[in-house]
Design a protein around this motif. Sequence first.
Motif, PDB file in Angstrom:
ATOM      1  N   VAL A  77      40.550  38.244  38.083  1.00 53.16           N
ATOM      2  CA  VAL A  77      41.308  38.621  36.911  1.00 53.16           C
ATOM      3  C   VAL A  77      41.788  40.340  37.199  1.00 53.16           C
ATOM      4  O   VAL A  77      42.803  40.498  36.758  1.00 53.16           O
ATOM      5  CB  VAL A  77      40.982  38.519  35.339  1.00 53.16           C
ATOM      6  CG1 VAL A  77      39.827  39.243  35.727  1.00 53.16           C
ATOM      7  CG2 VAL A  77      42.044  38.737  34.626  1.00 53.16           C
ATOM      8  N   PHE A  78      40.892  41.046  38.339  1.00 54.02           N
ATOM      9  CA  PHE A  78      40.778  42.429  38.527  1.00 54.02           C
ATOM     10  C   PHE A  78      41.952  43.010  39.830  1.00 54.02           C
ATOM     11  O   PHE A  78      42.675  43.657  39.643  1.00 54.02           O
ATOM     12  CB  PHE A  78      39.332  42.874  38.993  1.00 54.02           C
ATOM     13  CG  PHE A  78      38.860  42.215  37.701  1.00 54.02           C
ATOM     14  CD1 PHE A  78      38.746  42.993  35.985  1.00 54.02           C
ATOM     15  CD2 PHE A  78      37.282  41.518  37.744  1.00 54.02           C
ATOM     16  CE1 PHE A  78      37.947  42.982  35.261  1.00 54.02           C
ATOM     17  CE2 PHE A  78      36.288  41.345  36.956  1.00 54.02           C
ATOM     18  CZ  PHE A  78      37.116  42.041  35.115  1.00 54.02           C
ATOM     19  N   THR A  79      42.897  41.637  40.472  1.00 50.73           N
ATOM     20  CA  THR A  79      43.204  41.899  41.559  1.00 50.73           C
ATOM     21  C   THR A  79      44.953  41.190  40.815  1.00 50.73           C
ATOM     22  O   THR A  79      45.033  41.557  39.462  1.00 50.73           O
ATOM     23  CB  THR A  79      42.847  40.418  42.611  1.00 50.73           C
ATOM     24  OG1 THR A  79      43.647  39.778  41.968  1.00 50.73           O
ATOM     25  CG2 THR A  79      41.696  40.266  42.975  1.00 50.73           C
ATOM     26  N   ASP A  80      45.604  42.289  41.570  1.00 46.56           N
ATOM     27  CA  ASP A  80      47.121  42.109  41.436  1.00 46.56           C
ATOM     28  C   ASP A  80      48.012  40.836  41.514  1.00 46.56           C
ATOM     29  O   ASP A  80      48.907  41.271  41.864  1.00 46.56           O
ATOM     30  CB  ASP A  80      47.570  42.909  42.303  1.00 46.56           C
ATOM     31  CG  ASP A  80      47.529  44.573  42.461  1.00 46.56           C
ATOM     32  OD1 ASP A  80      47.398  44.929  41.149  1.00 46.56           O
ATOM     33  OD2 ASP A  80      47.787  45.217  42.862  1.00 46.56           O
ATOM     34  N   ARG A  81      46.826  39.913  41.867  1.00 42.90           N
ATOM     35  CA  ARG A  81      47.677  38.325  41.854  1.00 42.90           C
ATOM     36  C   ARG A  81      48.083  38.155  40.356  1.00 42.90           C
ATOM     37  O   ARG A  81      46.630  36.997  39.699  1.00 42.90           O
ATOM     38  CB  ARG A  81      47.157  37.935  42.521  1.00 42.90           C
ATOM     39  CG  ARG A  81      46.974  38.139  44.180  1.00 42.90           C
ATOM     40  CD  ARG A  81      46.100  37.100  45.164  1.00 42.90           C
ATOM     41  NE  ARG A  81      44.835  37.902  44.433  1.00 42.90           N
ATOM     42  CZ  ARG A  81      43.941  36.886  45.244  1.00 42.90           C
ATOM     43  NH1 ARG A  81      44.230  35.502  45.608  1.00 42.90           N
ATOM     44  NH2 ARG A  81      42.638  37.124  44.556  1.00 42.90           N
ATOM     45  N   SER A  82      49.130  38.727  39.268  1.00 44.80           N
ATOM     46  CA  SER A  82      48.859  38.570  37.754  1.00 44.80           C
ATOM     47  C   SER A  82      49.410  37.124  37.581  1.00 44.80           C
ATOM     48  O   SER A  82      48.784  36.236  36.664  1.00 44.80           O
ATOM     49  CB  SER A  82      49.301  39.135  37.558  1.00 44.80           C
ATOM     50  OG  SER A  82      50.580  39.718  38.394  1.00 44.80           O
ATOM     51  N   LEU A  83      50.076  36.350  38.697  1.00 44.31           N
ATOM     52  CA  LEU A  83      50.141  34.877  38.263  1.00 44.31           C
ATOM     53  C   LEU A  83      49.410  34.451  38.137  1.00 44.31           C
ATOM     54  O   LEU A  83      49.199  33.010  37.421  1.00 44.31           O
ATOM     55  CB  LEU A  83      51.590  34.690  38.629  1.00 44.31           C
ATOM     56  CG  LEU A  83      52.273  35.319  39.014  1.00 44.31           C
ATOM     57  CD1 LEU A  83      53.488  34.906  40.161  1.00 44.31           C
ATOM     58  CD2 LEU A  83      53.627  35.810  37.243  1.00 44.31           C
ATOM     59  N   ARG A  84      47.940  33.938  38.928  1.00 47.53           N
ATOM     60  CA  ARG A  84      47.267  32.501  38.900  1.00 47.53           C
ATOM     61  C   ARG A  84      45.926  33.199  38.426  1.00 47.53           C
ATOM     62  O   ARG A  84      45.315  32.161  38.334  1.00 47.53           O
ATOM     63  CB  ARG A  84      46.783  32.279  40.895  1.00 47.53           C
ATOM     64  CG  ARG A  84      48.076  32.086  41.470  1.00 47.53           C
ATOM     65  CD  ARG A  84      47.479  32.180  42.126  1.00 47.53           C
ATOM     66  NE  ARG A  84      46.197  31.399  42.648  1.00 47.53           N
ATOM     67  CZ  ARG A  84      45.177  31.463  43.978  1.00 47.53           C
ATOM     68  NH1 ARG A  84      45.799  31.575  44.906  1.00 47.53           N
ATOM     69  NH2 ARG A  84      43.903  30.539  43.074  1.00 47.53           N
ATOM     70  N   PRO A  97      48.757  36.481  30.809  1.00 45.39           N
ATOM     71  CA  PRO A  97      48.525  38.112  29.975  1.00 45.39           C
ATOM     72  C   PRO A  97      47.636  38.052  30.186  1.00 45.39           C
ATOM     73  O   PRO A  97      47.372  39.779  28.976  1.00 45.39           O
ATOM     74  CB  PRO A  97      49.233  36.887  28.588  1.00 45.39           C
ATOM     75  CG  PRO A  97      49.098  35.805  28.649  1.00 45.39           C
ATOM     76  CD  PRO A  97      49.264  35.383  30.176  1.00 45.39           C
ATOM     77  N   LEU A  98      46.220  38.153  30.185  1.00 42.70           N
ATOM     78  CA  LEU A  98      44.867  38.354  30.234  1.00 42.70           C
ATOM     79  C   LEU A  98      44.982  39.180  31.202  1.00 42.70           C
ATOM     80  O   LEU A  98      44.272  40.221  30.826  1.00 42.70           O
ATOM     81  CB  LEU A  98      43.736  37.840  30.216  1.00 42.70           C
ATOM     82  CG  LEU A  98      42.498  37.982  30.056  1.00 42.70           C
ATOM     83  CD1 LEU A  98      42.866  38.654  28.617  1.00 42.70           C
ATOM     84  CD2 LEU A  98      41.896  37.232  29.975  1.00 42.70           C
ATOM     85  N   ASN A  99      45.325  38.826  31.963  1.00 38.10           N
ATOM     86  CA  ASN A  99      45.643  39.780  33.844  1.00 38.10           C
ATOM     87  C   ASN A  99      45.753  41.610  33.227  1.00 38.10           C
ATOM     88  O   ASN A  99      44.875  42.193  33.546  1.00 38.10           O
ATOM     89  CB  ASN A  99      46.511  39.454  34.364  1.00 38.10           C
ATOM     90  CG  ASN A  99      45.958  40.427  35.660  1.00 38.10           C
ATOM     91  OD1 ASN A  99      46.527  41.347  36.293  1.00 38.10           O
ATOM     92  ND2 ASN A  99      45.625  39.557  36.710  1.00 38.10           N
ATOM     93  N   PRO A 100      46.876  41.639  32.736  1.00 34.29           N
ATOM     94  CA  PRO A 100      47.191  43.347  32.658  1.00 34.29           C
ATOM     95  C   PRO A 100      45.966  43.881  31.362  1.00 34.29           C
ATOM     96  O   PRO A 100      45.752  45.446  31.380  1.00 34.29           O
ATOM     97  CB  PRO A 100      48.842  43.230  32.117  1.00 34.29           C
ATOM     98  CG  PRO A 100      48.511  42.050  32.202  1.00 34.29           C
ATOM     99  CD  PRO A 100      47.925  41.392  32.448  1.00 34.29           C
ATOM    100  N   LEU A 101      45.964  43.223  30.768  1.00 37.10           N
ATOM    101  CA  LEU A 101      44.906  43.516  28.767  1.00 37.10           C
ATOM    102  C   LEU A 101      43.260  44.210  29.863  1.00 37.10           C
ATOM    103  O   LEU A 101      42.847  45.231  29.709  1.00 37.10           O
ATOM    104  CB  LEU A 101      44.751  42.491  28.044  1.00 37.10           C
ATOM    105  CG  LEU A 101      45.890  42.500  27.674  1.00 37.10           C
ATOM    106  CD1 LEU A 101      45.571  41.315  26.276  1.00 37.10           C
ATOM    107  CD2 LEU A 101      46.725  43.696  26.960  1.00 37.10           C
ATOM    108  N   THR A 134      38.594  48.791  19.750  1.00 38.47           N
ATOM    109  CA  THR A 134      40.167  48.082  20.412  1.00 38.47           C
ATOM    110  C   THR A 134      40.160  47.365  21.582  1.00 38.47           C
ATOM    111  O   THR A 134      40.978  46.383  21.052  1.00 38.47           O
ATOM    112  CB  THR A 134      40.340  49.648  21.727  1.00 38.47           C
ATOM    113  OG1 THR A 134      40.620  50.999  20.669  1.00 38.47           O
ATOM    114  CG2 THR A 134      42.136  49.795  21.977  1.00 38.47           C
ATOM    115  N   TRP A 135      38.723  46.450  22.077  1.00 44.06           N
ATOM    116  CA  TRP A 135      38.842  45.772  23.027  1.00 44.06           C
ATOM    117  C   TRP A 135      38.358  44.490  22.455  1.00 44.06           C
ATOM    118  O   TRP A 135      38.523  43.725  23.339  1.00 44.06           O
ATOM    119  CB  TRP A 135      38.991  46.113  24.235  1.00 44.06           C
ATOM    120  CG  TRP A 135      39.966  47.509  25.236  1.00 44.06           C
ATOM    121  CD1 TRP A 135      39.252  48.334  25.208  1.00 44.06           C
ATOM    122  CD2 TRP A 135      41.156  47.059  25.723  1.00 44.06           C
ATOM    123  NE1 TRP A 135      41.450  49.040  25.539  1.00 44.06           N
ATOM    124  CE2 TRP A 135      41.802  48.176  26.167  1.00 44.06           C
ATOM    125  CE3 TRP A 135      41.807  45.701  25.529  1.00 44.06           C
ATOM    126  CZ2 TRP A 135      43.025  47.917  26.440  1.00 44.06           C
ATOM    127  CZ3 TRP A 135      43.062  45.879  25.700  1.00 44.06           C
ATOM    128  CH2 TRP A 135      43.498  46.919  26.234  1.00 44.06           C
TER     129      TRP A 135
END
Length: 140
Positions: free
Chosen positions: A70-77, A81-85, A115-116
């Motif tokens: 989740v911390f990588t740039d592979r957002s689709l897998r 929506p959680l990835n950028p958050l 906030t989070w």
Amino acid sequence: MISAPPFYGEADLAAVLASADVPSLHVTTTEDTIRIPGRFSPVQDRIDVFNAIPTARKALVVFQGGSHSVFTDRSLRNGGPLNPLVKRATMEAGIAFLDLVHRSDRAPMEEWNVTWKPILAAAPVPFPVPTRQADRRRRA
């Protein structure tokens, strides 16, 4: 430390990390499992590394959901929506942690927790600031 891997082959984490005395922020997720051929590491390994560090000047963030990637740039897998958050929250946690360490200011970390909160499984607890650091900050 974002998703710190275990010390493969080391049974005594306390001995391995005994000299770790710098402030450290640890970030993981509830589904942070490392699966590499020949290696398997559940999220508990990241929590064990955190617990083995002897200094009190540390904090642990555990996000609800999100895989190891989740911390990588592979957002689709890796969490949709959680990835950028998680990425934004991780960046902001780092800044709040630096305020705690270098400015003896607990407020940014406490505000970060509020906030989070919707995406957290465990919020970091701001560690006690030594009196001499807090006094020096007030005089500055």
